[in-house]
Structures are given as C-alpha cells and as structure tokens.
Design a protein around this motif. Structure first.
Motif, PDB file in Angstrom:
ATOM      1  N   LEU A   8       0.823  -1.217   0.000  1.00 59.62           N
ATOM      2  CA  LEU A   8       0.000   0.000   0.000  1.00 59.62           C
ATOM      3  C   LEU A   8       0.853   1.262   0.000  1.00 59.62           C
ATOM      4  O   LEU A   8       0.583   2.200  -0.763  1.00 59.62           O
ATOM      5  CB  LEU A   8      -0.938   0.001   1.207  1.00 59.62           C
ATOM      6  N   THR A   9       1.866   1.314   0.860  1.00 57.08           N
ATOM      7  CA  THR A   9       2.698   2.521   0.903  1.00 57.08           C
ATOM      8  C   THR A   9       3.385   2.758  -0.440  1.00 57.08           C
ATOM      9  O   THR A   9       3.554   3.914  -0.862  1.00 57.08           O
ATOM     10  CB  THR A   9       3.758   2.415   2.013  1.00 57.08           C
ATOM     11  N   GLU A  10       3.759   1.680  -1.127  1.00 61.72           N
ATOM     12  CA  GLU A  10       4.400   1.816  -2.436  1.00 61.72           C
ATOM     13  C   GLU A  10       3.393   2.251  -3.495  1.00 61.72           C
ATOM     14  O   GLU A  10       3.733   3.035  -4.400  1.00 61.72           O
ATOM     15  CB  GLU A  10       5.066   0.504  -2.817  1.00 61.72           C
ATOM     16  N   LEU A  11       2.162   1.768  -3.394  1.00 62.47           N
ATOM     17  CA  LEU A  11       1.118   2.222  -4.318  1.00 62.47           C
ATOM     18  C   LEU A  11       0.842   3.713  -4.135  1.00 62.47           C
ATOM     19  O   LEU A  11       0.629   4.442  -5.106  1.00 62.47           O
ATOM     20  CB  LEU A  11      -0.165   1.426  -4.091  1.00 62.47           C
ATOM     21  N   LYS A  12       0.852   4.155  -2.876  1.00 62.49           N
ATOM     22  CA  LYS A  12       0.658   5.580  -2.601  1.00 62.49           C
ATOM     23  C   LYS A  12       1.810   6.387  -3.192  1.00 62.49           C
ATOM     24  O   LYS A  12       1.605   7.454  -3.784  1.00 62.49           O
ATOM     25  CB  LYS A  12       0.582   5.819  -1.094  1.00 62.49           C
ATOM     26  N   ALA A  13       3.034   5.866  -3.033  1.00 61.72           N
ATOM     27  CA  ALA A  13       4.200   6.543  -3.601  1.00 61.72           C
ATOM     28  C   ALA A  13       4.107   6.586  -5.125  1.00 61.72           C
ATOM     29  O   ALA A  13       4.475   7.589  -5.756  1.00 61.72           O
ATOM     30  CB  ALA A  13       5.481   5.843  -3.162  1.00 61.72           C
ATOM     31  N   LEU A  14       3.601   5.510  -5.728  1.00 62.73           N
ATOM     32  CA  LEU A  14       3.438   5.486  -7.185  1.00 62.73           C
ATOM     33  C   LEU A  14       2.434   6.541  -7.640  1.00 62.73           C
ATOM     34  O   LEU A  14       2.649   7.203  -8.662  1.00 62.73           O
ATOM     35  CB  LEU A  14       2.997   4.094  -7.642  1.00 62.73           C
ATOM     36  N   GLU A  15       1.332   6.695  -6.898  1.00 54.61           N
ATOM     37  CA  GLU A  15       0.366   7.748  -7.234  1.00 54.61           C
ATOM     38  C   GLU A  15       1.044   9.117  -7.240  1.00 54.61           C
ATOM     39  O   GLU A  15       0.838   9.931  -8.141  1.00 54.61           O
ATOM     40  CB  GLU A  15      -0.786   7.749  -6.226  1.00 54.61           C
ATOM     41  N   LEU A  16       1.850   9.368  -6.215  1.00 55.14           N
ATOM     42  CA  LEU A  16       2.604  10.620  -6.165  1.00 55.14           C
ATOM     43  C   LEU A  16       3.563  10.716  -7.352  1.00 55.14           C
ATOM     44  O   LEU A  16       3.689  11.779  -7.982  1.00 55.14           O
ATOM     45  CB  LEU A  16       3.398  10.707  -4.864  1.00 55.14           C
ATOM     46  N   GLY A  17       4.242   9.608  -7.639  1.00 55.83           N
ATOM     47  CA  GLY A  17       5.206   9.611  -8.725  1.00 55.83           C
ATOM     48  C   GLY A  17       4.580   9.909 -10.073  1.00 55.83           C
ATOM     49  O   GLY A  17       5.139  10.664 -10.884  1.00 55.83           O
ATOM     50  N   LYS A  18       3.411   9.333 -10.336  1.00 55.08           N
ATOM     51  CA  LYS A  18       2.719   9.597 -11.601  1.00 55.08           C
ATOM     52  C   LYS A  18       2.368  11.073 -11.722  1.00 55.08           C
ATOM     53  O   LYS A  18       2.499  11.668 -12.798  1.00 55.08           O
ATOM     54  CB  LYS A  18       1.456   8.729 -11.694  1.00 55.08           C
ATOM     55  N   ALA A  19       1.936  11.666 -10.614  1.00 56.70           N
ATOM     56  CA  ALA A  19       1.611  13.095 -10.641  1.00 56.70           C
ATOM     57  C   ALA A  19       2.870  13.936 -10.840  1.00 56.70           C
ATOM     58  O   ALA A  19       2.880  14.885 -11.630  1.00 56.70           O
ATOM     59  CB  ALA A  19       0.897  13.488  -9.353  1.00 56.70           C
ATOM     60  N   LEU A  20       3.956  13.581 -10.147  1.00 60.78           N
ATOM     61  CA  LEU A  20       5.202  14.334 -10.281  1.00 60.78           C
ATOM     62  C   LEU A  20       5.796  14.209 -11.681  1.00 60.78           C
ATOM     63  O   LEU A  20       6.460  15.133 -12.168  1.00 60.78           O
ATOM     64  CB  LEU A  20       6.220  13.852  -9.251  1.00 60.78           C
ATOM     65  N   ALA A  21       5.556  13.083 -12.338  1.00 69.11           N
ATOM     66  CA  ALA A  21       6.096  12.873 -13.681  1.00 69.11           C
ATOM     67  C   ALA A  21       5.557  13.882 -14.684  1.00 69.11           C
ATOM     68  O   ALA A  21       6.178  14.123 -15.722  1.00 69.11           O
ATOM     69  CB  ALA A  21       5.800  11.446 -14.155  1.00 69.11           C
ATOM     70  N   THR A  22       4.417  14.486 -14.384  1.00 71.39           N
ATOM     71  CA  THR A  22       3.825  15.478 -15.288  1.00 71.39           C
ATOM     72  C   THR A  22       4.403  16.875 -15.070  1.00 71.39           C
ATOM     73  O   THR A  22       3.951  17.829 -15.694  1.00 71.39           O
ATOM     74  CB  THR A  22       2.294  15.533 -15.118  1.00 71.39           C
ATOM     75  N   SER A  23       5.392  16.992 -14.171  1.00 72.37           N
ATOM     76  CA  SER A  23       6.029  18.283 -13.849  1.00 72.37           C
ATOM     77  C   SER A  23       4.995  19.333 -13.425  1.00 72.37           C
ATOM     78  O   SER A  23       4.911  20.412 -14.007  1.00 72.37           O
ATOM     79  CB  SER A  23       6.858  18.792 -15.041  1.00 72.37           C
ATOM     80  N   PRO A  24       4.212  19.019 -12.383  1.00 74.36           N
ATOM     81  CA  PRO A  24       3.132  19.918 -11.994  1.00 74.36           C
ATOM     82  C   PRO A  24       3.637  21.186 -11.303  1.00 74.36           C
ATOM     83  O   PRO A  24       4.689  21.190 -10.657  1.00 74.36           O
ATOM     84  CB  PRO A  24       2.323  19.067 -11.015  1.00 74.36           C
ATOM     85  N   LYS A  25       2.851  22.227 -11.432  1.00 78.97           N
ATOM     86  CA  LYS A  25       3.067  23.445 -10.652  1.00 78.97           C
ATOM     87  C   LYS A  25       2.178  23.437  -9.403  1.00 78.97           C
ATOM     88  O   LYS A  25       2.511  24.051  -8.397  1.00 78.97           O
ATOM     89  CB  LYS A  25       2.760  24.677 -11.505  1.00 78.97           C
ATOM     90  N   VAL A  26       1.035  22.747  -9.513  1.00 81.73           N
ATOM     91  CA  VAL A  26       0.132  22.554  -8.376  1.00 81.73           C
ATOM     92  C   VAL A  26      -0.279  21.091  -8.325  1.00 81.73           C
ATOM     93  O   VAL A  26      -0.665  20.516  -9.349  1.00 81.73           O
ATOM     94  CB  VAL A  26      -1.127  23.446  -8.475  1.00 81.73           C
ATOM     95  N   LEU A  27      -0.178  20.477  -7.150  1.00 80.69           N
ATOM     96  CA  LEU A  27      -0.583  19.092  -6.931  1.00 80.69           C
ATOM     97  C   LEU A  27      -1.900  19.050  -6.165  1.00 80.69           C
ATOM     98  O   LEU A  27      -2.033  19.681  -5.118  1.00 80.69           O
ATOM     99  CB  LEU A  27       0.478  18.349  -6.114  1.00 80.69           C
ATOM    100  N   LEU A  28      -2.854  18.286  -6.682  1.00 83.47           N
ATOM    101  CA  LEU A  28      -4.113  18.021  -5.989  1.00 83.47           C
ATOM    102  C   LEU A  28      -4.031  16.602  -5.444  1.00 83.47           C
ATOM    103  O   LEU A  28      -4.019  15.645  -6.212  1.00 83.47           O
ATOM    104  CB  LEU A  28      -5.297  18.148  -6.957  1.00 83.47           C
ATOM    105  N   LEU A  29      -3.954  16.463  -4.130  1.00 86.42           N
ATOM    106  CA  LEU A  29      -3.753  15.158  -3.495  1.00 86.42           C
ATOM    107  C   LEU A  29      -5.013  14.745  -2.757  1.00 86.42           C
ATOM    108  O   LEU A  29      -5.374  15.349  -1.744  1.00 86.42           O
ATOM    109  CB  LEU A  29      -2.565  15.218  -2.530  1.00 86.42           C
ATOM    110  N   ASP A  30      -5.674  13.696  -3.253  1.00 88.86           N
ATOM    111  CA  ASP A  30      -6.952  13.257  -2.688  1.00 88.86           C
ATOM    112  C   ASP A  30      -6.716  12.113  -1.705  1.00 88.86           C
ATOM    113  O   ASP A  30      -6.571  10.952  -2.097  1.00 88.86           O
ATOM    114  CB  ASP A  30      -7.889  12.804  -3.816  1.00 88.86           C
TER     115      ASP A  30
END
Length: 237
Positions: free
Chosen positions: A136-158
């Motif tokens: 689970l912790t790795e899946l959560k990290a992957l969710e973050l990683g997918k968002a970071l891969a898009t080079s965001p300026k704002v992150l929406l974390l649900d």
C-alpha cells in the motif's frame, strides 16, 4: 497561480460545490477538509477536468481552464492523485510513470523519471508489475510519482495519506514537505485527520454542504465553533 472564482457544480438538483472561491500559489501547502459529502473530491474533479462546473471560473496562470480538456490542464501544470491508487495494469512502475509523463507533458524525460523513482524510494521496484507487486505505501508513492512525472506546478492530493498507519503517515508527510520544497510545487491536499493537517499545512480550507466556510491558519480555523460543529454532526447530516 490556480484561481477559483465562484465555482459551482450541480448534478441535477444536487449542488455539490456552491460558489467556492480560493487561490493556490506555488508556495502554498493547503489542507482541504470537511465532512464526508462536503464536495471536496468534486472540487478536485472540477479543477482537473473530470467534472464540468455549472457556474464560475477556473484559471491557471491567468489562463481560463473552464472548457479545457484534461490533458491540456495537465500540461499547464495541474497534477492529480486519486483516493484509491490506480496503477496501470500489466505495466511496470517505471512504465506507469512514462505513460503519465507523456500524457502530462507530451514527451518522455527518462532522467526525470529516474529522479522521481529514487526520490520516492521506488528504484528497487521500478521493473515490478505496478498493479500486483506493490504494498500500500508503495502504491501511494506510485500515485505521487505519476503526478510528479507530469512536472506539476500545483498538486491536488486526494487522501494520499488515507489507510496508512501512524509511521506511514509521518513518512508521507515528510515526503510531501520535501516535494513542496524541492519541486517548488503548490499543494492542495484532502485529508480527514485534523492532527495531520495541523502538522503539515500552513493554511486550511473547510468545505461543508459544498460551500467554503473557512479559509485560514489551522489553529484559527479549528477553533471556529461552526467548523467544530460541522465535524461533530451538528451542521452536517
């Protein structure tokens, strides 16, 4: 950077988000809280393009996003995670990041992906099946990683901290602080645990019945009798 002006989202006769205005800048780390059904995820959906507002304006760096498709919002700088991790099946962890990056930026930067894998402690799992071989912790990290891969300026974390035990929450809180500082990314995070918000965020916004009832420093907001009432059930069915 991200500016909401009088945003309203209705589904038939139900008003899920009601006349909400707020701004999120690159230096902001903001908690979005409220009772179940208050409209938090719907607001995220309106920002990211999964729900169409019936009124109001959503702007990003001065650009009107209201009619913009999802991929163009991502390429402007909107990154998004979901409450339930959604790895792409039959793809490795690295391939999940590649697909997310191509969607969000239109290109692949493998050095950036390697940096994210290392930063999120996923390097050793980079070639594992993302859907079947992660905890689970790795899946959560992957969710973050997918968002970071898009080079965001704002992150929406649900609810990225949802389901984690105390030690896991503390680890992820530290990770979010480091993301905020290292990548200069504004963060708006949905979270139910008030103690987490108090420790993580410098500002908190409270939704109730779809309306923004408070926006300010956590210590002040959580002393507001109306906010306390909404959490204890007096103001929310």
């Amino acid at each position: 950077m991200l500016q909401l002006e009088n945003v309203t989202v209705r589904f038939g006769g139900l008003t899920a988000v009601n006349d909400v205005s707020m701004t999120i800048g690159k230096d902001d780390l903001v908690g979005l809280v409220g009772p179940n059904g208050a409209g938090k995820t719907t607001l995220f959906n309106a920002i990211s393009g999964l729900a169409q507002p019936t009124a109001g304006r959503i702007g990003f760096d001065g650009i009107d996003m209201l009619r913009m498709p999802l991929h163009r919002r991502a390429r402007l700088g909107i990154g998004r995670t979901f409450q339930i991790p959604q790895p792409m099946h039959q793809l490795t962890v690295r391939e999940n990041l590649v697909v997310a990056q191509r969607f969000g930026t239109g290109k692949v930067d493998r050095a950036h992906i390697d940096d994210i894998l290392t930063f999120l402690n996923l390097w050793d799992k980079a070639d594992r099946d993302a859907a079947t071989e992660l905890a689970l912790t790795e899946l959560k990290a992957l969710e973050l990683g997918k968002a970071l891969a898009t080079s965001p300026k704002v992150l929406l974390l649900d609810e990225v901290l949802g389901g984690l035990e105390t030690a896991g929450k503390r680890h992820f809180m530290d990770t979010l602080r480091r993301i905020h500082e290292r990548y200069r990314t504004g963060i708006l995070i949905i979270e139910h645990d008030i103690e987490t918000i108090m420790n993580l965020c410098r500002r908190v916004c409270v939704l109730n019945f779809g309306s923004l009832m408070a926006d300010g420093a956590p210590a002040e907001v959580f002393r507001d009798p109306e906010v306390v009432k909404s959490y204890t059930g007096g103001a929310h069915a």
